[in-house]
Design an enzyme around this catalytic site. Sequence first.
Site, mmCIF file in Angstrom:
data_model
loop_
_atom_site.group_PDB
_atom_site.id
_atom_site.type_symbol
_atom_site.label_atom_id
_atom_site.label_comp_id
_atom_site.label_asym_id
_atom_site.label_seq_id
_atom_site.Cartn_x
_atom_site.Cartn_y
_atom_site.Cartn_z
ATOM 1 C CG HIS A 72 -68.738 12.112 60.611
ATOM 2 N ND1 HIS A 72 -67.822 13.043 60.188
ATOM 3 C CD2 HIS A 72 -68.030 10.979 60.833
ATOM 4 C CE1 HIS A 72 -66.617 12.500 60.155
ATOM 5 N NE2 HIS A 72 -66.733 11.242 60.528
ATOM 6 C CE1 TYR A 201 -68.921 19.655 54.741
ATOM 7 C CE2 TYR A 201 -68.504 20.450 52.514
ATOM 8 C CZ TYR A 201 -68.924 19.449 53.376
ATOM 9 O OH TYR A 201 -69.347 18.250 52.867
ATOM 10 N N PRO A 293 -69.041 19.233 44.036
ATOM 11 C CG PRO A 293 -66.763 18.850 44.332
ATOM 12 C CD PRO A 293 -67.743 19.452 43.390
ATOM 13 C CE LYS A 297 -77.677 16.454 49.447
ATOM 14 N NZ LYS A 297 -77.087 15.735 50.549
ATOM 15 C CE1 TYR A 385 -72.479 18.003 53.726
ATOM 16 C CE2 TYR A 385 -72.893 16.424 55.506
ATOM 17 C CZ TYR A 385 -72.039 16.993 54.570
ATOM 18 O OH TYR A 385 -70.744 16.549 54.462
HETATM 19 P P1 FAD Z 1 -69.631 6.749 37.849
HETATM 20 O O1 FAD Z 1 -69.156 6.508 39.228
HETATM 21 O O2 FAD Z 1 -68.927 7.761 37.024
HETATM 22 O O3 FAD Z 1 -69.615 5.354 37.114
HETATM 23 C C1 FAD Z 1 -69.753 5.219 35.713
HETATM 24 C C2 FAD Z 1 -69.068 3.944 35.266
HETATM 25 O O4 FAD Z 1 -69.340 3.759 33.878
HETATM 26 C C3 FAD Z 1 -67.561 4.011 35.419
HETATM 27 O O5 FAD Z 1 -67.085 2.876 36.113
HETATM 28 C C4 FAD Z 1 -67.046 4.085 33.984
HETATM 29 O O6 FAD Z 1 -65.806 3.430 33.819
HETATM 30 C C5 FAD Z 1 -68.151 3.361 33.223
HETATM 31 N N1 FAD Z 1 -68.248 3.758 31.827
HETATM 32 C C6 FAD Z 1 -68.095 4.984 31.291
HETATM 33 N N2 FAD Z 1 -68.274 4.956 29.965
HETATM 34 C C7 FAD Z 1 -68.535 3.666 29.641
HETATM 35 C C8 FAD Z 1 -68.799 3.002 28.404
HETATM 36 N N3 FAD Z 1 -68.832 3.678 27.259
HETATM 37 N N4 FAD Z 1 -69.018 1.681 28.430
HETATM 38 C C9 FAD Z 1 -69.001 0.984 29.616
HETATM 39 N N5 FAD Z 1 -68.755 1.568 30.805
HETATM 40 C C10 FAD Z 1 -68.530 2.896 30.812
HETATM 41 N N6 FAD Z 1 -70.656 12.338 45.674
HETATM 42 C C11 FAD Z 1 -71.205 12.215 46.926
HETATM 43 O O7 FAD Z 1 -72.369 11.817 47.037
HETATM 44 N N7 FAD Z 1 -70.519 12.518 48.073
HETATM 45 C C12 FAD Z 1 -69.249 12.965 48.019
HETATM 46 O O8 FAD Z 1 -68.637 13.182 49.071
HETATM 47 C C13 FAD Z 1 -68.631 13.133 46.727
HETATM 48 N N8 FAD Z 1 -67.366 13.559 46.608
HETATM 49 C C14 FAD Z 1 -66.757 13.528 45.382
HETATM 50 C C15 FAD Z 1 -65.434 13.878 45.325
HETATM 51 C C16 FAD Z 1 -64.778 13.829 44.100
HETATM 52 C C17 FAD Z 1 -63.326 14.181 44.062
HETATM 53 C C18 FAD Z 1 -65.470 13.441 42.907
HETATM 54 C C19 FAD Z 1 -64.774 13.377 41.572
HETATM 55 C C20 FAD Z 1 -66.807 13.108 42.963
HETATM 56 C C21 FAD Z 1 -67.460 13.144 44.191
HETATM 57 N N9 FAD Z 1 -68.790 12.808 44.306
HETATM 58 C C22 FAD Z 1 -69.389 12.762 45.542
HETATM 59 C C23 FAD Z 1 -69.552 12.416 43.113
HETATM 60 C C24 FAD Z 1 -69.646 10.903 42.933
HETATM 61 O O9 FAD Z 1 -68.353 10.330 42.950
HETATM 62 C C25 FAD Z 1 -70.374 10.573 41.622
HETATM 63 O O10 FAD Z 1 -71.565 11.316 41.582
HETATM 64 C C26 FAD Z 1 -70.696 9.085 41.486
HETATM 65 O O11 FAD Z 1 -69.529 8.354 41.176
HETATM 66 C C27 FAD Z 1 -71.748 8.820 40.402
HETATM 67 O O12 FAD Z 1 -71.930 7.431 40.222
HETATM 68 P P2 FAD Z 1 -72.364 6.843 38.843
HETATM 69 O O13 FAD Z 1 -72.482 5.366 39.053
HETATM 70 O O14 FAD Z 1 -73.508 7.571 38.291
HETATM 71 O O15 FAD Z 1 -71.165 7.171 37.832
HETATM 72 C C1 DHB Z 2 -65.832 14.479 50.664
HETATM 73 C C2 DHB Z 2 -66.193 14.945 49.426
HETATM 74 C C3 DHB Z 2 -67.126 15.950 49.337
HETATM 75 O O1 DHB Z 2 -67.522 16.384 48.125
HETATM 76 C C4 DHB Z 2 -67.696 16.513 50.472
HETATM 77 O O2 DHB Z 2 -68.593 17.522 50.340
HETATM 78 C C5 DHB Z 2 -67.330 16.044 51.707
HETATM 79 C C6 DHB Z 2 -66.390 15.013 51.805
HETATM 80 C C7 DHB Z 2 -64.837 13.400 50.757
HETATM 81 O O3 DHB Z 2 -64.323 12.976 49.713
HETATM 82 O O4 DHB Z 2 -64.525 12.958 51.887
#
Ligand code: FAD
Ligand code: DHB
Length: 389
Positions: A72, A201, A293, A297, A385
């Site tokens: 995009h 948005y 969200p 980021k 962004y």
């Molecule tokens: P996580 O993905 O949370 O991974 C942590 C892992 O550790 C998990 O698999 C979990 O099962 C495991 N774990 C937990 N506790 C333990 C334990 N005690 N022992 C062993 N394993 C464990 N971010 C963006 O950049 N762009 C977006 O568009 C965006 N949209 C989002 C939309 C939604 C609905 C949500 C919920 C989040 C969104 N985010 C977005 C945020 C993004 O998903 C998270 O920031 C990202 O997953 C962080 O990655 P991580 O590896 O740090 O943690």
């Molecule tokens: C999506 C999630 C977001 O938090 C965002 O800012 C834009 C898109 C998505 O899940 O597609």
Amino acid sequence: MRTQVAIIGAGPAGLLLSHLLHLQGIESVVLESRSRAEIESTIRAGVLEQGTMDILTETGVGERMRSEGALHHGIELAFDGARHRIDLTELTGKAITVYPQHEVIKDLVAARLAAQGELLFEVSGVALHGVETSQPSVTFLHGGAECKLEADFIIGCDGYHGVSRPAMPGQGLRKDFQRIYPFGWFGILVESAPSSDELIYARHDRGFALVSTRSPTVQRLYFQCDPSDHTDNWSDDRIWAELHARLENRDGWKLKEGRIFQKNIIGMRSFVSTPMQAGRLFLAGDAAHIVPPTGAKGLNLAVSDVRLLARGLDQFYRQGSEEHLNGYSDEALKRIWRAEYFSWTMTRLLHTFADATPFEREMQRAELENIVSSRALATSLAENYVGAF
Ligand code: FAD
Ligand code: DHB
């Protein structure tokens, strides 16, 4: 068991770190509490910044992202019945890719397993020991057996609810920062063609709405809701009525409906835990920080954290120097705070706050008007962004 780097959590942070370390010739073991099927199907983020796209491509795990993700070059800001395009590429020279987080996870798991990487799923009772010594270890249960993993370093990539952050020593001396928002996002997945070529948005007096996509046949939509509400309270008809109301416009654009096959509600918070290092324990990704969200980021910050950690670990194993590792927390936090600022700004710009005065609502509208009519302000939003800092 012994390894060089013990990684807790197989989210984007843990898996990418393990992949980067492997490419640098450094061994790691990843401990994950959930099953492979579960981590590969949890619906979360969708937006990958240019820097995230680049690192996945450069390290050989970007092929599906390039063929199946959607590049995009702009986003739209909608308010007062009109849509305004922010041309990301013209303003910054960069773009974003919409490619679901669980697909990134699948690509990383496949790469780690193909390289005979050690990834242990469904572990439980993870506990950290000796993190302030040079011989830290992790104990856990796997397949009913009690296991001990000794390592040079432990990296906590286990998300906001993980065990690593609470295991950071000196809890009394740590500083955490938090803001919990009085609203959440209701997210749905819909079977339909995209309604828009770019993400929308939208600010509306009824609340925020976001039009995103997953593929040519699956769409992702979100709208601001009460964080304590339940998906059961929302029939499909009620959801569509709310989305149509918030996305109504004067330029003839129409939201396409389809079969809703997933509904969820997420709460929203800003959170930063400092510092991100204590002895041989480091935190990365959601384990150390959360953003609302709206700025897309979270996943991208997790990627930039582990990029810094991989550099620090490389310097340690090649040159015996801990300089980069000891600078990790300060270096990572600079980017984290900027992303926290951007995510908070986007959140307060686009959401309806129940306690906002009429004056404050007008200020919100005026701020949006300023952004779409000033190239300088639009460029600043675009730079943040796409992650051009
Ligand atoms: P996580 O993905 O949370 O991974 C942590 C892992 O550790 C998990 O698999 C979990 O099962 C495991 N774990 C937990 N506790 C333990 C334990 N005690 N022992 C062993 N394993 C464990 N971010 C963006 O950049 N762009 C977006 O568009 C965006 N949209 C989002 C939309 C939604 C609905 C949500 C919920 C989040 C969104 N985010 C977005 C945020 C993004 O998903 C998270 O920031 C990202 O997953 C962080 O990655 P991580 O590896 O740090 O943690
Ligand atoms: C999506 C999630 C977001 O938090 C965002 O800012 C834009 C898109 C998505 O899940 O597609």
